[in-house]
Scaffold this motif. Structure first.
Motif, PDB file in Angstrom:
ATOM      1  N   TYR A 103       0.838  -1.210   0.000  1.00  0.00           N
ATOM      2  CA  TYR A 103       0.000   0.000   0.000  1.00  0.00           C
ATOM      3  C   TYR A 103       0.866   1.251   0.000  1.00  0.00           C
ATOM      4  CZ  TYR A 103      -3.062   3.710   1.623  1.00  0.00           C
ATOM      5  OH  TYR A 103      -3.744   4.897   1.740  1.00  0.00           O
ATOM      6  N   GLU A 104       1.896   1.298   0.835  1.00  0.00           N
ATOM      7  CA  GLU A 104       2.764   2.470   0.930  1.00  0.00           C
ATOM      8  C   GLU A 104       3.415   2.795  -0.413  1.00  0.00           C
ATOM      9  OE1 GLU A 104       3.813   4.724   3.159  1.00  0.00           O
ATOM     10  OE2 GLU A 104       2.475   4.089   4.773  1.00  0.00           O
ATOM     11  N   VAL A 105       3.832   1.770  -1.121  1.00  0.00           N
ATOM     12  CA  VAL A 105       4.500   1.976  -2.408  1.00  0.00           C
ATOM     13  C   VAL A 105       3.500   2.360  -3.492  1.00  0.00           C
ATOM     14  CG1 VAL A 105       5.815   0.834  -4.240  1.00  0.00           C
ATOM     15  CG2 VAL A 105       6.417   0.448  -1.837  1.00  0.00           C
ATOM     16  N   VAL A 106       2.442   1.579  -3.612  1.00  0.00           N
ATOM     17  CA  VAL A 106       1.460   1.809  -4.678  1.00  0.00           C
ATOM     18  C   VAL A 106       0.756   3.152  -4.494  1.00  0.00           C
ATOM     19  CG1 VAL A 106      -0.695   0.975  -5.680  1.00  0.00           C
ATOM     20  CG2 VAL A 106       1.127  -0.640  -5.142  1.00  0.00           C
ATOM     21  N   LYS A 107       0.386   3.476  -3.252  1.00  0.00           N
ATOM     22  CA  LYS A 107      -0.300   4.745  -2.989  1.00  0.00           C
ATOM     23  C   LYS A 107       0.600   5.926  -3.313  1.00  0.00           C
ATOM     24  CE  LYS A 107      -3.940   6.974  -1.450  1.00  0.00           C
ATOM     25  NZ  LYS A 107      -5.244   6.890  -2.169  1.00  0.00           N
ATOM     26  N   GLU A 132      14.486  -8.369   1.357  1.00  0.00           N
ATOM     27  CA  GLU A 132      14.085  -9.097   0.151  1.00  0.00           C
ATOM     28  C   GLU A 132      12.618  -8.849  -0.141  1.00  0.00           C
ATOM     29  OE1 GLU A 132      14.126 -13.753  -1.240  1.00  0.00           O
ATOM     30  OE2 GLU A 132      15.782 -13.018  -0.021  1.00  0.00           O
ATOM     31  N   MET A 133      11.799  -8.768   0.917  1.00  0.00           N
ATOM     32  CA  MET A 133      10.373  -8.522   0.742  1.00  0.00           C
ATOM     33  C   MET A 133      10.121  -7.163   0.106  1.00  0.00           C
ATOM     34  SD  MET A 133       7.713  -6.537   2.219  1.00  0.00           S
ATOM     35  CE  MET A 133       8.079  -6.257   3.948  1.00  0.00           C
ATOM     36  N   THR A 134      10.812  -6.127   0.572  1.00  0.00           N
ATOM     37  CA  THR A 134      10.572  -4.790   0.010  1.00  0.00           C
ATOM     38  C   THR A 134      10.976  -4.733  -1.459  1.00  0.00           C
ATOM     39  OG1 THR A 134      12.757  -3.934   0.677  1.00  0.00           O
ATOM     40  CG2 THR A 134      10.942  -3.686   2.252  1.00  0.00           C
ATOM     41  N   ALA A 135      12.050  -5.419  -1.822  1.00  0.00           N
ATOM     42  CA  ALA A 135      12.457  -5.455  -3.226  1.00  0.00           C
ATOM     43  C   ALA A 135      11.393  -6.122  -4.079  1.00  0.00           C
ATOM     44  CB  ALA A 135      13.794  -6.188  -3.364  1.00  0.00           C
ATOM     45  N   GLU A 136      10.791  -7.186  -3.554  1.00  0.00           N
ATOM     46  CA  GLU A 136       9.724  -7.873  -4.290  1.00  0.00           C
ATOM     47  C   GLU A 136       8.495  -6.980  -4.427  1.00  0.00           C
ATOM     48  OE1 GLU A 136       9.123 -11.379  -1.998  1.00  0.00           O
ATOM     49  OE2 GLU A 136      10.949 -12.376  -2.716  1.00  0.00           O
ATOM     50  N   VAL A 137       8.161  -6.257  -3.364  1.00  0.00           N
ATOM     51  CA  VAL A 137       7.013  -5.340  -3.409  1.00  0.00           C
ATOM     52  C   VAL A 137       7.232  -4.249  -4.444  1.00  0.00           C
ATOM     53  CG1 VAL A 137       5.841  -3.523  -2.094  1.00  0.00           C
ATOM     54  CG2 VAL A 137       6.177  -5.776  -1.077  1.00  0.00           C
ATOM     55  N   ALA A 139       9.252  -4.284  -7.057  1.00  0.00           N
ATOM     56  CA  ALA A 139       9.227  -4.855  -8.399  1.00  0.00           C
ATOM     57  C   ALA A 139       7.785  -5.090  -8.857  1.00  0.00           C
ATOM     58  CB  ALA A 139      10.019  -6.160  -8.427  1.00  0.00           C
ATOM     59  N   GLY A 140       6.944  -5.573  -7.948  1.00  0.00           N
ATOM     60  CA  GLY A 140       5.548  -5.820  -8.289  1.00  0.00           C
ATOM     61  C   GLY A 140       4.774  -4.557  -8.598  1.00  0.00           C
ATOM     62  N   ASP A 160      23.031  -6.427 -10.199  1.00  0.00           N
ATOM     63  CA  ASP A 160      21.800  -7.135  -9.831  1.00  0.00           C
ATOM     64  C   ASP A 160      21.192  -6.547  -8.556  1.00  0.00           C
ATOM     65  OD1 ASP A 160      23.808  -7.897  -8.141  1.00  0.00           O
ATOM     66  OD2 ASP A 160      23.331 -10.028  -8.179  1.00  0.00           O
ATOM     67  N   LYS A 161      21.581  -5.315  -8.201  1.00  0.00           N
ATOM     68  CA  LYS A 161      21.119  -4.729  -6.934  1.00  0.00           C
ATOM     69  C   LYS A 161      20.317  -3.448  -7.154  1.00  0.00           C
ATOM     70  CE  LYS A 161      23.606  -4.625  -3.287  1.00  0.00           C
ATOM     71  NZ  LYS A 161      24.661  -4.334  -2.297  1.00  0.00           N
ATOM     72  N   TRP A 162      19.660  -3.313  -8.277  1.00  0.00           N
ATOM     73  CA  TRP A 162      18.962  -2.058  -8.566  1.00  0.00           C
ATOM     74  C   TRP A 162      17.832  -1.775  -7.571  1.00  0.00           C
ATOM     75  CZ3 TRP A 162      20.707   1.630 -11.634  1.00  0.00           C
ATOM     76  CH2 TRP A 162      21.622   1.303 -12.644  1.00  0.00           C
ATOM     77  N   LEU A 163      17.223  -2.795  -7.006  1.00  0.00           N
ATOM     78  CA  LEU A 163      16.126  -2.574  -6.068  1.00  0.00           C
ATOM     79  C   LEU A 163      16.591  -2.521  -4.610  1.00  0.00           C
ATOM     80  CD1 LEU A 163      13.306  -4.670  -7.737  1.00  0.00           C
ATOM     81  CD2 LEU A 163      13.384  -2.182  -7.440  1.00  0.00           C
ATOM     82  N   ARG A 164      17.902  -2.602  -4.397  1.00  0.00           N
ATOM     83  CA  ARG A 164      18.488  -2.369  -3.071  1.00  0.00           C
ATOM     84  C   ARG A 164      19.852  -1.729  -3.286  1.00  0.00           C
ATOM     85  NH1 ARG A 164      17.764  -7.741   0.608  1.00  0.00           N
ATOM     86  NH2 ARG A 164      18.231  -6.239   2.243  1.00  0.00           N
ATOM     87  N   MET A 165      19.885  -0.675  -4.087  1.00  0.00           N
ATOM     88  CA  MET A 165      21.157  -0.148  -4.554  1.00  0.00           C
ATOM     89  C   MET A 165      21.804   0.786  -3.535  1.00  0.00           C
ATOM     90  SD  MET A 165      19.977   2.551  -7.529  1.00  0.00           S
ATOM     91  CE  MET A 165      21.661   3.025  -7.890  1.00  0.00           C
TER      92      MET A 165
END
Length: 283
Positions: A103-107, A132-137, A139-140, A160-165
């Motif tokens: 919700y925090e990301v999408v909103k 790892e969970m936040t990176a998956e969120v 990406a989704g 390979d670390k763009w979502l936790r750079m």
């Protein structure tokens, strides 16, 4: 040997990332503009919902209201800079249940895109914490990259670390100007031929520390170099993805660029330029 090159064959890129959408961003953007630099500004949409607000004297953290933010970031001051996510209410994202983190990301993305009329694909983690969970969120939710507060002190491009750079450093790092001198040197090292200098912080810190002259001096020294690409975070991400999409022949004599972006690379000391959709024989 093949090395990626940035636009116009440049080997170096410099970018900035500043958090929270505070009033001091306007002064920082003016400094960036003065020296031809670009930055990314990470905003919390929950802090942009009031049209007007007053702050007590001496308040340092002064988030912009919506009308002020639109005028700043979408106006002449901010037109060359990027707007990115910082989550809706600035939580510890990694400590939330997955549903609330989503919700925090999408909103945040939804509201920022509505307010500014831009597609928003970047992020900086609130508090700098990730998992790892936040990176998956992320990406989704279609987020391309997310910056932590980890600092490496080097100029390595994420693979390979763009979502936790990580970043290179915070602007208050005592080695900031040492890093800059190394970055601007004609040749940094043999093994890493393409470089990214990434600086992060909060603009209100310059007011708190009474050191606006620090970032002014840094930008003056960093700007105006023909061998440096000055870009936003998302411009760098998109360029790297375009380079990674290149299709090479088995014997390495030809390359095709299936992207919509012109790409450069160095092949054994020869600069190769490949236009969108073009196939080039370079050996």
């Amino acid at each position: 040997m093949i090395f990626m090159r940035y636009p116009d064959g440049k080997a170096k890129a410099l970018t900035f990332s500043y958090d929270d959408g505070v009033q001091q961003d306007k002064q920082l953007m003016a400094i960036f503009n003065k020296y031809g630099l670009k930055g990314t500004f990470n905003l919390n949409s929950a802090h942009l919902l009031q049209d007007e607000r007053e702050f007590a004297a001496g308040t340092l953290h002064r988030p912009m209201a919506r009308i002020e933010a639109v005028e700043a970031y979408n106006g002449e001051l901010g037109k060359n800079h990027e707007i990115a996510l910082h989550c809706h209410t600035h939580p510890f994202l990694d400590r939330l249940p997955r549903t609330l983190a989503t919700y925090e990301v999408v909103k945040d993305r939804e509201l920022l895109e509505q307010i500014f009329g831009r597609i928003v694909r970047g992020c900086a983690y609130p508090m700098g914490t990730s998992s790892e969970m936040t990176a998956e969120v992320l990406a989704g939710a279609g987020v391309a990259y997310a910056r932590t507060t980890e600092c490496t002190g080097n100029f390595v491009i994420p693979s390979d670390k763009w979502l936790r750079m990580p970043a290179t450093c915070h602007h208050n790092d005592p080695n900031l100007f040492v890093y800059l001198e190394k970055f601007l040197a004609p040749e940094l090292d043999f093994w890493n031929k393409t470089y990214l200098f990434y600086v992060w912080g909060h603009a209100y810190e310059f007011e708190n520390d009474n050191n606006w002259e620090r970032i002014e001096e840094f930008c003056e020294k960093a700007g105006g170099h023909d061998d440096v690409w000055y870009a936003t975070n998302i411009e760098i991400y998109d360029y790297v993805q375009a380079y990674n999409s290149l299709q090479f022949s088995m014997n390495g004599s030809m390359v095709k660029n299936p992207s919509c972006q012109t790409v450069w690379f160095d092949a054994d000391g020869v600069l190769v330029k490949v236009e969108p959709g073009e196939t080039v024989k370079y050996k």
